[in-house]
Design an enzyme around this catalytic site. Sequence first.
Site, PDB file in Angstrom:
ATOM      1  CD  GLN A  55     -12.574   6.430 -18.203  1.00 36.16           C
ATOM      2  OE1 GLN A  55     -12.167   7.481 -17.734  1.00 36.16           O
ATOM      3  NE2 GLN A  55     -13.253   6.370 -19.328  1.00 36.16           N
ATOM      4  CG  LEU A  56      -6.783   5.307 -18.693  1.00 41.27           C
ATOM      5  CD1 LEU A  56      -5.863   6.462 -18.354  1.00 41.27           C
ATOM      6  CD2 LEU A  56      -6.462   4.791 -20.089  1.00 41.27           C
ATOM      7  CG  ASP A  64      -1.755   6.132   0.333  1.00 42.15           C
ATOM      8  OD1 ASP A  64      -1.665   6.939  -0.614  1.00 42.15           O
ATOM      9  OD2 ASP A  64      -2.030   6.466   1.511  1.00 42.15           O
ATOM     10  CE1 TYR A  94      -7.397  15.211 -13.120  1.00 46.21           C
ATOM     11  CE2 TYR A  94      -8.382  16.536 -14.858  1.00 46.21           C
ATOM     12  CZ  TYR A  94      -7.762  15.368 -14.445  1.00 46.21           C
ATOM     13  OH  TYR A  94      -7.518  14.371 -15.344  1.00 46.21           O
ATOM     14  CE  LYS A 132      -4.105  14.766 -14.271  1.00 39.79           C
ATOM     15  NZ  LYS A 132      -3.328  13.540 -14.048  1.00 39.79           N
TER      16      LYS A 132
HETATM   17  N1  SER Z   1     -11.792  13.333 -18.168  1.00 42.10           N
HETATM   18  C1  SER Z   1     -11.171  14.213 -17.232  1.00 42.10           C
HETATM   19  C2  SER Z   1     -12.166  14.906 -16.400  1.00 42.10           C
HETATM   20  O1  SER Z   1     -13.250  15.146 -16.899  1.00 42.10           O
HETATM   21  C3  SER Z   1     -10.336  15.224 -17.950  1.00 42.10           C
HETATM   22  O2  SER Z   1      -9.011  14.866 -17.822  1.00 42.10           O
HETATM   23  O3  SER Z   1     -11.885  15.244 -15.312  1.00 42.10           O
END
Ligand code: SER
Length: 311
Positions: free
Chosen positions: A12-13, A49, A139, A143
């Site tokens: 996305q970024l 990768d 996730y 992080k």
């Molecule tokens: N936008 C991300 C997610 O929803 C949060 O870091 O996983």
Amino acid sequence: MEKILILGAGGQLGKELASALNKLFDTQNIILSDIKPLEDAGFPTEIIDVLNAEQIIHVIKKYQITQIYHLAALLSAVGEKNPALAWNINMNGLMTVLDIAVDLKIKQVFWPSSIAAFGPNTPRINTPQFCVMDPNTMYGITKLTGERLCEYYYLKKGLDVRSLRYPGIISYSAPPGGGTTDYAIHIFHEALKHQKYTCFLSENTELPMIYMPDAIRATLELMQAPKDKIKVRSSYNLAGFSFTPKQIAQEIQKHIPNFQISYQPDFRQAIADSWPQSIDDSVARLDWNWKHQYDLSEMVKDMLVNIQKTL
Ligand code: SER
């Protein structure tokens, strides 16, 4: 001269970051890489990768890279579907990049953390920079662990690694990739195409969000700040604005009066319920003068105009 490598540039970024960097650096000095080929990138591209150290080292040497933006990761919702893969890519990918950055004397590394690093026992309103962090998604666990790792590499190995805890990022160009905050992007496409949207979160689920131009500006301002200003080497809280699905729907209705939203919460509701509702980013404001620009109504206006153009 800086030479920049973006890992995971297909997300996305990536492209937005590359075009913002392009205002500061020449096109040939910004190298975009992803595990899949990047079409029409407009920049030099490579296949990497992030678990393959040799590939990373090869590209760093080939272009004499000085800075790395390591964006390759699995997001929250896809991470819950495949926790082992999320751990592998998010954790081992990061450690591989950090080790190589130390060995090859990379000047600066950027790595994104997230509001997902917080958990159910975190204060949910105006979540402070330093507080209880007990993420319960894979996730979020990667992080929080990643933040500890970044600080460790700064303290023990002197690596200039910088990080932001991004809220949900809202953007109109690249599609989001499997996050819990993605509803706040899908809603625009559906509103414009079908005037209705079924949200996978309940109507009063408030989450912190940021508009892409602010997220990119924050990233570059953090990376450009003098080293002695960067006091937080885990990851900085970053805020734009917070809203619920109901509130964003009401804002969209100001432009599309017959837009209708309905709610069918799924497994992502539990993820959202474990995250903050709003973020206190005063430490970022103090250390490197961060200040967001977009609020909910400006973001909605801009999103609708820009998505309309693509339809
Ligand atoms: N936008 C991300 C997610 O929803 C949060 O870091 O996983």
